[in-house]
Scaffold this motif. Structure first.
Motif, PDB file in Angstrom:
ATOM      1  N   MET A 170     -13.170  -1.643  17.027  1.00 13.47           N
ATOM      2  CA  MET A 170     -11.586  -1.729  16.572  1.00 13.47           C
ATOM      3  C   MET A 170     -11.309  -1.791  15.241  1.00 13.47           C
ATOM      4  N   THR A 171     -10.433  -1.162  14.843  1.00 20.85           N
ATOM      5  CA  THR A 171      -9.875  -1.052  13.441  1.00 20.85           C
ATOM      6  C   THR A 171      -9.000  -2.349  13.168  1.00 20.85           C
ATOM      7  N   ASP A 172      -9.158  -3.065  12.180  1.00 19.45           N
ATOM      8  CA  ASP A 172      -8.459  -4.083  11.481  1.00 19.45           C
ATOM      9  C   ASP A 172      -7.438  -3.425  10.572  1.00 19.45           C
ATOM     10  N   TRP A 173      -6.102  -3.522  10.782  1.00 22.90           N
ATOM     11  CA  TRP A 173      -5.211  -3.022   9.879  1.00 22.90           C
ATOM     12  C   TRP A 173      -4.395  -4.253   9.014  1.00 22.90           C
ATOM     13  N   ILE A 174      -4.207  -4.033   7.664  1.00 22.57           N
ATOM     14  CA  ILE A 174      -3.498  -5.034   6.768  1.00 22.57           C
ATOM     15  C   ILE A 174      -2.051  -4.421   6.366  1.00 22.57           C
ATOM     16  N   ASP A 175      -1.137  -5.402   6.664  1.00 23.90           N
ATOM     17  CA  ASP A 175      -0.071  -5.095   6.349  1.00 23.90           C
ATOM     18  C   ASP A 175       0.239  -5.261   4.750  1.00 23.90           C
ATOM     19  N   ILE A 176       0.799  -4.063   4.179  1.00 22.97           N
ATOM     20  CA  ILE A 176       0.823  -3.936   2.684  1.00 22.97           C
ATOM     21  C   ILE A 176       2.102  -3.879   2.277  1.00 22.97           C
ATOM     22  N   GLY A 177       3.209  -3.845   3.071  1.00 22.47           N
ATOM     23  CA  GLY A 177       4.458  -3.888   2.879  1.00 22.47           C
ATOM     24  C   GLY A 177       5.451  -3.125   3.498  1.00 22.47           C
ATOM     25  N   ALA A 178       6.555  -2.903   3.287  1.00 23.90           N
ATOM     26  CA  ALA A 178       7.707  -2.194   4.016  1.00 23.90           C
ATOM     27  C   ALA A 178       7.855  -0.812   3.564  1.00 23.90           C
ATOM     28  N   LEU A 179       8.047   0.184   4.437  1.00 26.87           N
ATOM     29  CA  LEU A 179       8.400   1.626   3.940  1.00 26.87           C
ATOM     30  C   LEU A 179       9.334   1.731   3.066  1.00 26.87           C
ATOM     31  N   ALA A 180      10.341   0.793   3.070  1.00 27.98           N
ATOM     32  CA  ALA A 180      11.335   0.640   2.127  1.00 27.98           C
ATOM     33  C   ALA A 180      10.937   0.421   0.804  1.00 27.98           C
ATOM     34  N   ASP A 181       9.849  -0.285   0.477  1.00 19.92           N
ATOM     35  CA  ASP A 181       9.286  -0.957  -0.660  1.00 19.92           C
ATOM     36  C   ASP A 181       8.625   0.309  -1.605  1.00 19.92           C
ATOM     37  N   ASN A 237       8.320   0.372  10.534  1.00 20.58           N
ATOM     38  CA  ASN A 237       8.624   0.386   9.297  1.00 20.58           C
ATOM     39  C   ASN A 237       7.966  -0.295   8.456  1.00 20.58           C
ATOM     40  N   ARG A 238       6.557  -0.726   8.765  1.00 22.96           N
ATOM     41  CA  ARG A 238       5.517  -1.593   7.908  1.00 22.96           C
ATOM     42  C   ARG A 238       4.495  -0.622   7.695  1.00 22.96           C
ATOM     43  N   ILE A 239       4.087  -0.612   6.226  1.00 23.90           N
ATOM     44  CA  ILE A 239       2.884   0.363   5.910  1.00 23.90           C
ATOM     45  C   ILE A 239       1.706  -0.481   6.159  1.00 23.90           C
ATOM     46  N   LEU A 240       0.834  -0.007   6.887  1.00 19.70           N
ATOM     47  CA  LEU A 240      -0.656  -0.791   7.301  1.00 19.70           C
ATOM     48  C   LEU A 240      -2.049   0.268   6.630  1.00 19.70           C
ATOM     49  N   ILE A 241      -2.797  -0.625   6.112  1.00 16.39           N
ATOM     50  CA  ILE A 241      -3.983   0.221   5.658  1.00 16.39           C
ATOM     51  C   ILE A 241      -5.149  -0.389   6.477  1.00 16.39           C
ATOM     52  N   ASP A 242      -6.010   0.637   6.560  1.00 18.63           N
ATOM     53  CA  ASP A 242      -7.223   0.224   7.308  1.00 18.63           C
ATOM     54  C   ASP A 242      -8.379  -0.587   6.664  1.00 18.63           C
ATOM     55  N   ALA A 243      -8.402  -1.723   7.249  1.00 13.35           N
ATOM     56  CA  ALA A 243      -9.299  -2.844   6.342  1.00 13.35           C
ATOM     57  C   ALA A 243     -10.774  -2.381   6.575  1.00 13.35           C
ATOM     58  N   GLN A 244     -11.012  -2.061   7.563  1.00 11.38           N
ATOM     59  CA  GLN A 244     -12.540  -1.589   7.777  1.00 11.38           C
ATOM     60  C   GLN A 244     -12.913  -0.748   6.558  1.00 11.38           C
ATOM     61  N   THR A 245     -12.212   0.399   6.139  1.00 11.13           N
ATOM     62  CA  THR A 245     -12.364   1.397   5.105  1.00 11.13           C
ATOM     63  C   THR A 245     -12.390   0.792   4.021  1.00 11.13           C
ATOM     64  N   LEU A 246     -11.598  -0.338   3.585  1.00  7.43           N
ATOM     65  CA  LEU A 246     -11.724  -0.901   2.419  1.00  7.43           C
ATOM     66  C   LEU A 246     -13.096  -1.696   2.245  1.00  7.43           C
ATOM     67  N   ARG A 247     -13.390  -2.530   3.154  1.00  2.00           N
ATOM     68  CA  ARG A 247     -14.705  -3.207   3.431  1.00  2.00           C
ATOM     69  C   ARG A 247     -15.929  -2.223   3.056  1.00  2.00           C
ATOM     70  N   ALA A 248     -15.966  -1.249   3.792  1.00  2.77           N
ATOM     71  CA  ALA A 248     -16.999  -0.274   3.847  1.00  2.77           C
ATOM     72  C   ALA A 248     -17.048   0.338   2.519  1.00  2.77           C
ATOM     73  N   ARG A 249     -16.257   0.714   1.783  1.00  6.82           N
ATOM     74  CA  ARG A 249     -16.329   1.326   0.574  1.00  6.82           C
ATOM     75  C   ARG A 249     -16.485   0.439  -0.597  1.00  6.82           C
ATOM     76  N   SER A 250     -16.054  -0.875  -0.450  1.00 11.63           N
ATOM     77  CA  SER A 250     -16.419  -1.937  -1.332  1.00 11.63           C
ATOM     78  C   SER A 250     -18.063  -2.088  -1.271  1.00 11.63           C
ATOM     79  N   ALA A 251     -18.700  -2.076  -0.058  1.00 11.75           N
ATOM     80  CA  ALA A 251     -19.908  -2.469   0.062  1.00 11.75           C
ATOM     81  C   ALA A 251     -21.020  -1.295  -0.577  1.00 11.75           C
ATOM     82  N   ALA A 252     -20.541  -0.136  -0.410  1.00 12.85           N
ATOM     83  CA  ALA A 252     -21.074   0.993  -0.873  1.00 12.85           C
ATOM     84  C   ALA A 252     -21.534   1.117  -2.298  1.00 12.85           C
TER      85      ALA A 252
END
Length: 111
Positions: free
Chosen positions: A1-12, A96-111
């Motif tokens: 399952m993918t974790d999504w991190i809220d990084i802000g509003a689309l209006a931002d 209207n909230r932007i979410l980024i895939d946390a799993q991708t961030l973790r996987a790329r930081s471990a590489a």
């Protein structure tokens, strides 16, 4: 399952503009197109390190402000005669909230 991190509003993020997100991987540029699609790519042009978040957004592409290299926001690939690519990061919109895939961030930081 993918974790999504809220990084802000689309209006931002301004239409046809960008905002930066600082992560353990470095800066990631979050772009919004004229039709409200959102994309995330590394904020550093592979040519000379230009800040892509300061570039011009046109369609689903951004032009580097330093030397006019054009990158696809969808694939990260340089367009035209230019060669190279920047990393892309999965985003999604929810209420209207932007979410980024946390799993991708973790996987790329471990590489």
């Amino acid at each position: 399952m993918t974790d999504w991190i809220d990084i802000g509003a689309l209006a931002d993020v301004p239409s046809r503009g960008a905002r930066c997100l600082t992560t353990p991987l470095g800066k990631i540029a979050i772009f919004r197109t004229a039709d409200d699609r959102v994309f995330a790519i590394d904020d550093r042009c592979p040519h000379r390190g230009g800040p892509l978040s300061e570039g011009i957004v046109h369609g689903a592409q951004v032009t580097c402000p330093l030397h006019n290299w054009v990158f696809s926001l969808e694939t990260g690939e340089a367009q035209g005669a230019d060669a190279g690519a920047v990393r892309t990061y999965p985003l999604r919109l929810h209420d209207n909230r932007i979410l980024i895939d946390a799993q991708t961030l973790r996987a790329r930081s471990a590489a």
